[in-house]
Design a protein around this motif. Structure first.
Motif, PDB file in Angstrom:
ATOM      1  N   HIS A 122       0.863  -1.219  -0.149  1.00 12.84           N
ATOM      2  CA  HIS A 122      -0.089  -0.002   0.113  1.00 12.84           C
ATOM      3  C   HIS A 122       0.778   1.391  -0.045  1.00 12.84           C
ATOM      4  O   HIS A 122       0.574   2.281  -0.576  1.00 12.84           O
ATOM      5  CB  HIS A 122      -0.988   0.093   1.132  1.00 12.84           C
ATOM      6  N   CYS A 123       2.078   1.328   0.850  1.00 13.41           N
ATOM      7  CA  CYS A 123       2.662   2.303   0.888  1.00 13.41           C
ATOM      8  C   CYS A 123       3.794   2.434  -0.096  1.00 13.41           C
ATOM      9  O   CYS A 123       4.189   3.770  -0.464  1.00 13.41           O
ATOM     10  CB  CYS A 123       3.495   2.562   2.239  1.00 13.41           C
ATOM     11  N   GLY A 124       3.798   1.489  -1.106  1.00 12.64           N
ATOM     12  CA  GLY A 124       4.778   1.618  -2.262  1.00 12.64           C
ATOM     13  C   GLY A 124       6.205   1.290  -2.290  1.00 12.64           C
ATOM     14  O   GLY A 124       6.911   1.193  -3.056  1.00 12.64           O
ATOM     15  N   PHE A 131       5.165  -9.394   4.651  1.00 18.06           N
ATOM     16  CA  PHE A 131       4.466  -8.312   4.868  1.00 18.06           C
ATOM     17  C   PHE A 131       5.147  -7.136   4.764  1.00 18.06           C
ATOM     18  O   PHE A 131       6.584  -7.146   5.259  1.00 18.06           O
ATOM     19  CB  PHE A 131       3.648  -8.408   5.995  1.00 18.06           C
ATOM     20  N   CYS A 132       4.603  -6.146   4.355  1.00 15.77           N
ATOM     21  CA  CYS A 132       5.617  -4.712   4.404  1.00 15.77           C
ATOM     22  C   CYS A 132       5.505  -4.056   5.622  1.00 15.77           C
ATOM     23  O   CYS A 132       4.320  -3.804   6.424  1.00 15.77           O
ATOM     24  CB  CYS A 132       4.951  -3.670   3.460  1.00 15.77           C
ATOM     25  N   ARG A 133       6.677  -3.928   6.431  1.00 13.89           N
ATOM     26  CA  ARG A 133       6.581  -3.416   7.645  1.00 13.89           C
ATOM     27  C   ARG A 133       6.080  -2.062   7.925  1.00 13.89           C
ATOM     28  O   ARG A 133       6.230  -1.710   9.125  1.00 13.89           O
ATOM     29  CB  ARG A 133       8.322  -3.763   8.134  1.00 13.89           C
ATOM     30  N   HIS A 134       6.061  -1.414   7.014  1.00 18.32           N
ATOM     31  CA  HIS A 134       5.334  -0.106   7.044  1.00 18.32           C
ATOM     32  C   HIS A 134       3.990   0.031   6.877  1.00 18.32           C
ATOM     33  O   HIS A 134       3.379   0.753   7.685  1.00 18.32           O
ATOM     34  CB  HIS A 134       6.144   1.009   6.053  1.00 18.32           C
ATOM     35  N   CYS A 135       3.350  -0.829   6.100  1.00 20.32           N
ATOM     36  CA  CYS A 135       1.965  -0.551   5.897  1.00 20.32           C
ATOM     37  C   CYS A 135       1.252  -1.712   6.159  1.00 20.32           C
ATOM     38  O   CYS A 135      -0.080  -1.890   6.312  1.00 20.32           O
ATOM     39  CB  CYS A 135       1.612  -0.036   4.239  1.00 20.32           C
ATOM     40  N   GLY A 136       1.841  -2.967   6.285  1.00 22.81           N
ATOM     41  CA  GLY A 136       1.227  -4.003   6.734  1.00 22.81           C
ATOM     42  C   GLY A 136       0.566  -4.889   5.632  1.00 22.81           C
ATOM     43  O   GLY A 136       0.180  -6.168   5.828  1.00 22.81           O
TER      44      GLY A 136
HETATM   45 ZN   LIG Z   1       4.319  -0.842   2.330  1.00 23.16          ZN
END
Ligand SMILES: [Zn+2]
Length: 134
Positions: A10-12, A72-77
């Protein structure tokens, strides 16, 4: 027909490319993690997958047999893809979260056949009795 799709979290920070033939089938499963993640995906061979950015932004989660890295992305999950090794399905694979694809249209997803797996009872070869909630 095989196509190359772009996908991301999601955050890219996590960006990837994947060669997928959606008409070859997609999968939904009733196991514990697919249920909680509402996972709808398809598995491809590692050589059909290219991570463009974000390896260092991914966190890893494993459980049970530890045969799959549920990344999983550790910033946006968001969970854009996972990596695994299961002998019975041909060894190494990358599991793509169809929801993370950026350039797939609704019509393509609607047309993609869905296969259901009874992972909750460790019968991946079997269709669960009920699938409407998956
Ligand atoms: Zn992300």
């Amino acid at each position: 027909m095989q196509k190359t799709y772009r996908g991301s979290c999601h955050c890219g920070k996590v960006q990837f490319e994947a060669d997928i033939d959606l008409s070859a089938g997609t999968g939904k499963c009733n196991c514990s993690i697919c249920t909680k993640a509402r996972h709808w995906g398809t598995s491809i061979k590692p050589d059909a997958f290219r991570l463009l950015s974000g390896e260092a932004d991914l966190s890893d989660y494993q459980f049970n047999s530890n045969s799959v890295h549920h990344l999983f992305c550790r910033h946006c999950g968001i969970r854009p893809f996972g990596r695994g090794y299961i002998e019975e399905i041909g060894g190494h694979f990358v599991s793509i979260n169809l929801g993370a694809l950026d350039d797939v249209g609704p019509a393509e997803l609607i047309a993609a056949p869905v296969q259901y797996f009874d992972g909750r009872h460790n019968h991946w070869e079997r269709t669960p009795e009920e699938t409407r909630h998956l």
